[in-house]
Design a protein around this motif. Structure first.
Motif, short mmCIF file in Angstrom:
data_model
loop_
_atom_site.label_atom_id
_atom_site.label_comp_id
_atom_site.label_asym_id
_atom_site.label_seq_id
_atom_site.Cartn_x
_atom_site.Cartn_y
_atom_site.Cartn_z
N ILE A 125 0.85 -1.20 0.00
CA ILE A 125 0.00 0.00 0.00
C ILE A 125 0.88 1.25 0.00
N TRP A 126 0.55 2.20 -0.86
CA TRP A 126 1.31 3.45 -0.94
C TRP A 126 0.37 4.61 -0.60
N HIS A 127 0.73 5.39 0.41
CA HIS A 127 0.01 6.62 0.73
C HIS A 127 0.81 7.77 0.11
N ALA A 128 0.36 8.29 -1.02
CA ALA A 128 1.07 9.38 -1.70
C ALA A 128 0.47 10.71 -1.25
N GLY A 129 1.31 11.56 -0.67
CA GLY A 129 0.80 12.81 -0.08
C GLY A 129 0.19 12.50 1.28
N CYS A 130 1.02 11.87 2.14
CA CYS A 130 0.48 11.33 3.40
C CYS A 130 0.38 12.39 4.49
N SER A 131 0.95 13.58 4.25
CA SER A 131 0.95 14.64 5.24
C SER A 131 1.49 14.12 6.59
N THR A 132 0.82 14.45 7.70
CA THR A 132 1.36 14.11 9.02
C THR A 132 1.04 12.66 9.46
N GLY A 133 0.53 11.86 8.54
CA GLY A 133 0.48 10.42 8.78
C GLY A 133 -0.82 9.82 9.30
N GLN A 134 -1.83 10.64 9.58
CA GLN A 134 -3.06 10.10 10.15
C GLN A 134 -3.70 9.05 9.24
N GLU A 135 -3.63 9.28 7.93
CA GLU A 135 -4.22 8.32 6.99
C GLU A 135 -3.49 6.97 7.05
N VAL A 136 -2.18 7.06 7.24
CA VAL A 136 -1.35 5.85 7.30
C VAL A 136 -1.72 5.03 8.55
N TYR A 137 -1.86 5.73 9.68
CA TYR A 137 -2.19 5.02 10.92
C TYR A 137 -3.61 4.48 10.88
N SER A 138 -4.53 5.23 10.25
CA SER A 138 -5.90 4.73 10.12
C SER A 138 -5.90 3.41 9.35
N MET A 139 -5.13 3.40 8.27
CA MET A 139 -5.07 2.18 7.44
C MET A 139 -4.52 1.01 8.24
N MET A 140 -3.46 1.24 9.02
CA MET A 140 -2.88 0.12 9.76
C MET A 140 -3.83 -0.39 10.83
N ILE A 141 -4.56 0.53 11.47
CA ILE A 141 -5.52 0.11 12.50
C ILE A 141 -6.61 -0.76 11.85
N LEU A 142 -7.14 -0.28 10.72
CA LEU A 142 -8.19 -1.05 10.04
C LEU A 142 -7.66 -2.41 9.58
N LEU A 143 -6.46 -2.41 9.00
CA LEU A 143 -5.89 -3.69 8.55
C LEU A 143 -5.72 -4.65 9.72
N ASN A 144 -5.31 -4.11 10.85
CA ASN A 144 -5.12 -4.98 12.01
C ASN A 144 -6.45 -5.58 12.47
N GLU A 145 -7.49 -4.74 12.46
CA GLU A 145 -8.82 -5.25 12.85
C GLU A 145 -9.30 -6.31 11.87
N MET A 146 -8.84 -6.22 10.62
CA MET A 146 -9.26 -7.20 9.60
C MET A 146 -8.27 -8.37 9.51
N GLU A 147 -7.32 -8.40 10.46
CA GLU A 147 -6.28 -9.43 10.50
C GLU A 147 -5.47 -9.48 9.20
N MET A 148 -5.16 -8.33 8.66
CA MET A 148 -4.39 -8.28 7.41
C MET A 148 -3.10 -7.47 7.56
N LEU A 149 -2.84 -6.95 8.77
CA LEU A 149 -1.71 -6.03 8.91
C LEU A 149 -0.36 -6.74 8.74
N ASP A 150 -0.29 -7.99 9.24
CA ASP A 150 1.01 -8.67 9.20
C ASP A 150 1.53 -8.84 7.78
N LYS A 151 0.61 -9.04 6.84
CA LYS A 151 1.10 -9.26 5.48
C LYS A 151 1.16 -7.97 4.65
N ALA A 152 0.92 -6.84 5.30
CA ALA A 152 0.92 -5.57 4.56
C ALA A 152 2.28 -4.89 4.63
N LYS A 153 2.69 -4.30 3.51
CA LYS A 153 3.85 -3.40 3.51
C LYS A 153 3.30 -2.01 3.27
N ILE A 154 3.69 -1.07 4.14
CA ILE A 154 3.10 0.26 4.07
C ILE A 154 4.17 1.26 3.65
#
Ligand SMILES: C[S@@+](CC[C@H](N)C(=O)[O-])C[C@H]1O[C@@H](n2cnc3c(N)ncnc32)[C@H](O)[C@@H]1O
Length: 271
Positions: free
Chosen positions: A92-121
């Motif tokens: 996953i690529w966050h282009a124009g991520c600014s201060t990172g809130q979008e990046v952390y939101s994505m990781m939280i959601l992925l973790n809740e969906m049990e997909m974070l371990d296989k994700a590269k951010i």
């Protein structure tokens, strides 16, 4: 104060010559609007603003928030991320991520969906100040109480079934320190993403990876048509087939790249 085309040209040229920022391909209309706001907020005229920029050459709009536009995160949860559920890896690529809130939101959601371990951010921005803040993952609390609301809407509630309630504690992902007035992302989140300085106008793909999902939200709204097309080309080239580009609520692909993607709301699936 009304900004004339001549003023705008003067601003763009001076900025280009005196800093690393080149806004010459940004849309005149949105640049004028932003400039107007800066001039009013700081009570400056255009010459004063240019002098101020010479001292501190940062002029990007960095507004963002945790789970910004919760309905988009519902779509990610119910329609976009499940497509990658059986993948071995997900890039996953966050282009124009600014201060990172979008990046952390994505990781939280992925973790809740049990997909974070296989994700590269991967996450990038033009502005190195916001990237430093993104790496730190520390935000003001009082100013951002809305983050908790958004978290509840996306992570705790199910918009398709309000009877269902997932009691996920905030402390699972971030610490709230009211006396210090901070919300700080947990270390297991801040140490995962690869943050890089990257200019969508000039740089290609600096990550040497292809992507399943690219988020570029509320960035191209500041670009003119030809620059938008350049960026769509970059994204198309670096997405896997059936990979998805997610734009902001007020952004659309128009022109030659539109028929190279299948549209699904704010998401564009590479054909
Ligand atoms: C409004 S923020 C969007 C943040 C986040 N994507 C969101 O939607 O909440 C726009 C970001 O785009 C960045 N940006 C603007 N022009 C850029 C460029 N040419 N290359 C990379 N990033 C750029 C700005 O520095 C800013 O941090």
């Amino acid at each position: 104060m009304v900004i004339s085309d001549q003023d705008l040209q003067y601003f763009v040229t001076t900025l280009k010559n005196s800093s690393k920022y080149d806004f010459s391909e940004y849309s005149d209309k949105s640049l004028k609007r932003r400039l107007q706001k800066v001039l009013t907020d700081f009570n400056l005229d255009i010459t004063g603003l240019i002098a101020a920029i010479k001292n501190k050459p940062e002029f990007t709009v960095n507004t963002t928030e945790l789970f910004r536009d919760p309905q988009v995160w519902h779509t990610l949860r119910s329609r976009i991320l499940p497509r990658f559920k059986n993948n071995k890896n997900i890039n996953i690529w966050h282009a124009g991520c600014s201060t990172g809130q979008e990046v952390y939101s994505m990781m939280i959601l992925l973790n809740e969906m049990e997909m974070l371990d296989k994700a590269k951010i991967f996450a990038s921005d033009l502005n190195t100040d916001v990237l430093e803040a993104a790496k730190k993952g520390e935000y003001k609390y009082r100013f951002n109480i809305g983050y908790l609301d958004n978290f509840d809407k996306v992570i705790k509630q199910n918009p398709l079934n309000y009877e269902e309630f997932n009691d996920v504690p905030y402390e699972k992902y971030f610490d709230i320190d009211k006396p210090r007035d901070t919300i700080t992302m947990k270390k297991q989140l801040t140490e995962k993403p690869i943050f890089r300085k990257h200019d969508l106008v000039k740089d290609g793909n600096l990550f040497f990876a292809k992507f399943d999902l690219i988020l570029c939200r509320n960035v191209i709204i500041y670009f003119n048509y030809s620059l938008q097309n350049k960026v769509f080309e970059l994204f198309h080239k670096n997405l896997y087939n059936k990979g998805i580009l997610l734009l902001g609520m007020h952004e659309t692909i128009l022109g030659p790249w539109a028929n190279k993607f299948e549209k699904m709301g704010q998401a564009y699936i590479k054909k």
